[in-house]
Design an enzyme around this catalytic site. Structure first.
Site, PDB file in Angstrom:
ATOM      1  N   GLY A  73       7.107  -4.283   1.974  1.00  0.00           N
ATOM      2  CA  GLY A  73       6.393  -3.422   2.907  1.00  0.00           C
ATOM      3  C   GLY A  73       7.214  -3.012   4.099  1.00  0.00           C
ATOM      4  O   GLY A  73       6.678  -2.654   5.142  1.00  0.00           O
ATOM      5  N   SER A  74       8.545  -3.063   3.964  1.00  0.00           N
ATOM      6  CA  SER A  74       9.459  -2.647   5.029  1.00  0.00           C
ATOM      7  C   SER A  74       9.220  -3.398   6.338  1.00  0.00           C
ATOM      8  O   SER A  74       9.485  -2.882   7.420  1.00  0.00           O
ATOM      9  CB  SER A  74       9.376  -1.137   5.274  1.00  0.00           C
ATOM     10  OG  SER A  74      10.553  -0.658   5.865  1.00  0.00           O
ATOM     11  N   SER A  97      11.895  -5.723  -2.162  1.00  0.00           N
ATOM     12  CA  SER A  97      12.037  -4.761  -1.075  1.00  0.00           C
ATOM     13  C   SER A  97      12.204  -5.513   0.244  1.00  0.00           C
ATOM     14  O   SER A  97      13.135  -6.295   0.395  1.00  0.00           O
ATOM     15  CB  SER A  97      10.837  -3.810  -1.053  1.00  0.00           C
ATOM     16  OG  SER A  97      11.084  -2.702  -0.225  1.00  0.00           O
TER      17      SER A  97
END
Length: 601
Positions: A166-167, A252
Site C-alpha cells: 500500500g505504498s 510492494s
C-alpha cells in the site's frame, strides 16, 4: 540534478485491494466463526475461532501488539501492549489504520476493465463495491492476526509474518486476499499485521523531534512492525509457533518494509529469513534534517504537510490535538508530499540510506527469496507517464524524452536501452516505457538485493512471475500484486483457474513454506531452484509452467543497476544524520503483559 523516490503513492496500495475487493465483495460475507480454543498469553486469555474452511485451523484475530497510539501516544514509538481482564474474543478483525481512500472509485474502474471480466461481472462488481460498507478504521489499530493448526503440536512450527502493501499509505493485514489457509496447511503459523500509515506512520516534524527523548521523529510505521515482531518473539510459542524461526515477508510496500526491517538495528534477533515480492527500499532518500538536491528534509516536509491545519510554530501537543479525521481529509490537499510519508534516515531507527546499507553489507543479511512480476507497471503507468523514476519530470515530445534518457544513463547506455525496449517507436513508445518502468521500479532492485545478499554469504533465490490470467480481454498482463493470490491461494471464484494454475498455486505455496522452514525453497516433487549467483543469473519463472531461466532481462537490468548504484552513492553523500544526543527511552507501562522494553529505541 533532480530526484524522485520509488514511492508510488497510495494508488499502488489499491491494486491488491481492488482485485481482492472485486472478487470477494460479490461473494457472501464470511459467517461468524465458531468459538475455538482458549489460549493464555502474557496479556490475558483469548478465545480463537474455528476456521470456516478448515476446522483444524484456529484464527486469533485483533491481538493488540502495542498500546493504542492515540491521544498523547500519537506520533510516539509504540508502547508495550496492555493487559486485559476476562476472556477476549479473537474471532473478529480489529480496525484498519487511518488512511485516505481518495480516488479509489476511478482506479477500481480501471482494474475492472483491465482484468478481462465480462460486462455482467463488471456491473455486479461495481454494484457490490458501491454498496459495501467502508472498512472500520481507527487510530487504535495496532493489531495482528494469527492462523495456526499447531496449538497441540509437540513441535513448534515456523512462523511467517506478512507485511501488507500500500505504498506505506494504505492497506491492512486483515484484507481478504491474505485470509487463506494454504500456507498454514503447509505447516507454518501465519501472522498478518497492521502498522500506522501515511502521515500517522511516517511524517516527521521539528516539534515532534523536540518532544521525543531520542531527538527524532517519523518512522512510526517501521517501529510498529518491529513491535509486532517483538510480540511474536514473546508470545507466538503459545500459539504453536517457533520464535526462533521467523520469516518476514511482504509485497510492494510490504517488501520494501522487509528491507527497512533488515536495515534497522532495532530488529536484531527478531527474524531469521525474508521473502520480498516486488519491492525494496533501495531508493529511500528521506533525511530528517538533510536532503538530497531538489528535495525537502523530513522536518520541512512535515511543516508543509501541517500548513493549513496548525501554525508553523505549533507544539507537539497542538499536533496531537488535531482530529484524525481532519488529518485524513487533509491528505489529498498535500498529495505532492506522498513521497515523504516514507521511512526516514534519522541516525537512530535508520542509521543510513537503505540502498547504501545494502551495498555496504550493513543490513541484517539473512537467507532471502525475492522476485517481481513481468508487467508490474500496467496499473500505474498512466499516473507516472515515464519510463524511469530517476527523474521527476519528463518532456512530452518523444525526441526530448529520448534525449533526457541520455542525460540520465549516458549516451551509450541510453542508446542500448532505447534499442532493447523499442523506446523510439512513435506508435508504441508508451507500451515500451511501461515495460521499462516495471523493471526500473522493481526488477533492478530485486536482482541487486539478491546479488548483494549472496556476496555477504547468505543464500538468495530469485523468481520472475509471468502468469497472465486466461481471459482474452485481459489487458493488465502479470500485473503488480497478481502473484499474491497464488502464494496464499486466495483466488476468486471468478478467476477461471486452469488445472495448471491450480498446480502453480500449490507449488508456489510449497516453495514459500519450504523456504520459511529451512531457508531453502526446494523439496520433493518441485522443480529444483538453484541459489542465485551473479555469474549464472538464474531465476525461477512461474507461467504457469515452472522452469529456470538464465539472464532474465539481464542487459536492461545491468544498465539500470549501474545508474541506480551511482544515484544511491550520490544521495548518501548528501544525507548525513544529525548527531543524536544520548537519551534513554523509557517504555510506557500500559498495564502489564510481556516485557517489551526492547521493542523500540
Amino acid at each position: 540534478m533532480k530526484w524522485i523516490l520509488i514511492g508510488l503513492g497510495a494508488i499502488v496500495g489499491l491494486i491488491a485491494l481492488a482485485y481482492g475487493g472485486v472478487v470477494w465483495a460479490i461473494t457472501k460475507p464470511a459467517p461468524e466463526l465458531e468459538k475455538g480454543a482458549i489460549v493464555t498469553l502474557a496479556q490475558g486469555q483469548i478465545q480463537g475461532g474455528i476456521d470456516g474452511q478448515n476446522e483444524t485451523i484456529q484464527q486469533f484475530n485483533a491481538l493488540p501488539f502495542a498500546a493504542p497510539p492515540t491521544g498523547d501516544m500519537r506520533w510516539r514509538a509504540p508502547a508495550a501492549p496492555m493487559a486485559w481482564d476476562g476472556l477476549r474474543d479473537g474471532r473478529a478483525f480489529g480496525a484498519e489504520c487511518m488512511q485516505s481512500r481518495e480516488g479509489s472509485s476511478e482506479f477500481l474502474d480501471d482494474i475492472l476493465n483491465g482484468l478481462g471480466l465480462n460486462a455482467v461481472q463488471r456491473h455486479l462488481a461495481k454494484i457490490a463495491l458501491q454498496s459495501a460498507p467502508p472498512p472500520q478504521e481507527s487510530e487504535d489499530c495496532l493489531f495482528l492476526n494469527v492462523r495456526t493448526a499447531n496449538l497441540a503440536g509437540e513441535t513448534l512450527q515456523p512462523v511467517m509474518v506478512w507485511i501488507h502493501g500500500g505504498s506505506h499509505q494504505s492497506g491492512a493485514g486483515s484484507q481478504d486476499l491474505y485470509q487463506a489457509n494454504q500456507l498454514v496447511e503447509n505447516g507454518v503459523v501465519l501472522v498478518t499485521i497492521n502498522y500506522r500509515l501515511g502521515p500517522f506512520g511516517y511524517l516527521a516534524h521539528p516539534a515532534l523531534s523536540a518532544d521525543d527523548p531520542r531527538g527524532v521523529s517519523g518512522n512510526y510505521g517501521l517501529l510498529d512492525q518491529v513491535a509486532a515482531l517483538q510480540w511474536v518473539s514473546d508470545n507466538i510459542e503459545a500459539l504453536g509457533g517457533d520464535p526462533d524461526n521467523v520469516t518476514i515477508f511482504g509485497e510492494s510496500a510490504g517488501a520494501q518494509s522487509v528491507t527497512e526491517i533488515m536495515a534497522t538495528p532495532l530488529s536484531t534477533g527478531l527474524f531469521h529469513k525474508a521473502i520480498l515480492q516486488s519491492g525494496a527500499s533501495t531508493y529511500n532518500a528521506n533525511g530528517l534534517t538533510t536532503a538530497i538536491e531538489g528535495r525537502l528534509t523530513m522536518h520541512e516536509a512535515g511543516l508543509e504537510f501541517f500548513d493549513g491545519l496548525v501554525p508553523a510554530e505549533a507544539s507537539a501537543s497542538d499536533l496531537r490535538a488535531i482530529s484524525a479525521e481532519a488529518i485524513v481529509a487533509h491528505i489529498p490537499n498535500k498529495a505532492h508530499l506522498g513521497g515523504y510519508a516514507l521511512p526516514t534516515v534519522d541516525g537512530v531507527v535508520l542509521p543510513k540510506l537503505i540502498g547504501e546499507a545494502i551495498g555496504a553489507g550493513s543490513i541484517q543479511n539473512v537467507p532471502i527469496l525475492a522476485g517481481y512480476n513481468a508487467d508490474e507497471a500496467t496499473l500505474f503507468y498512466d499516473s507516472i507517464q515515464k519510463p524511469t523514476v530517476l527523474e521527476p519530470d519528463f518532456p512530452n515530445a518523444l525526441p526530448d524524452r529520448l534525449s533526457l534518457l541520455s542525460e540520465i544513463y549516458g549516451e551509450a547506455d541510453a542508446a542500448d536501452l532505447i534499442e532493447l525496449y523499442g523506446l523510439d517507436d512513435p506508435d508504441a513508445y508508451q507500451s515500451a516505457e511501461m515495460d521499462m518502468l516495471g523493471d526500473d521500479l522493481f526488477g533492478v532492485h530485486m536482482r541487486h538485493l539478491a546479488a548483494e545478499n549472496t556476496d555477504e554469504g547468505q543464500p538468495s533465490y530469485l523468481y520472475h512471475f509471468t502468469r497472465v490470467t486466461p481471459s482474452p480481454s485481459q489487458t493488465l498482463g502479470a500485473f503488480h500484486a497478481s502473484e499474491i493470490f497464488f502464494v496464499f491461494d486466495s483466488h476468486s471464484p471468478l478467476a477461471g483457474l486452469t488445472d495448471e494454475d491450480k498446480a502453480l498455486t500449490r507449488a508456489m505455496g510449497q516453495y514459500w513454506t519450504n523456504f520459511a522452514k529451512t531457508g531453502d525453497p526446494n523439496g520433493d516433487g518441485l522443480v529444483a531452484w538453484p541459489r542465485y549467483d551473479r555469474a549464472q543469473d538464474q531465476w525461477m519463472t512461474f507461467n504457469p509452467s515452472i522452469e529456470i531461466k538464465q539472464g532474465v532481462r539481464a542487459e536492461k537490468l545491468d544498465i539500470m543497476e549501474r545508474a541506480m548504484i551511482d544515484r544511491v552513492a550520490a544521495a548518501a553523500s548528501m544525507i548525513t544524520p544529525s548527531p543524536i544526543p544520548e537519551a534513554p527511552v523509557e517504555m510506557v507501562d500500559t498495564g502489564g503483559g510481556a516485557d517489551t522494553s526492547n521493542q523500540t529505541p
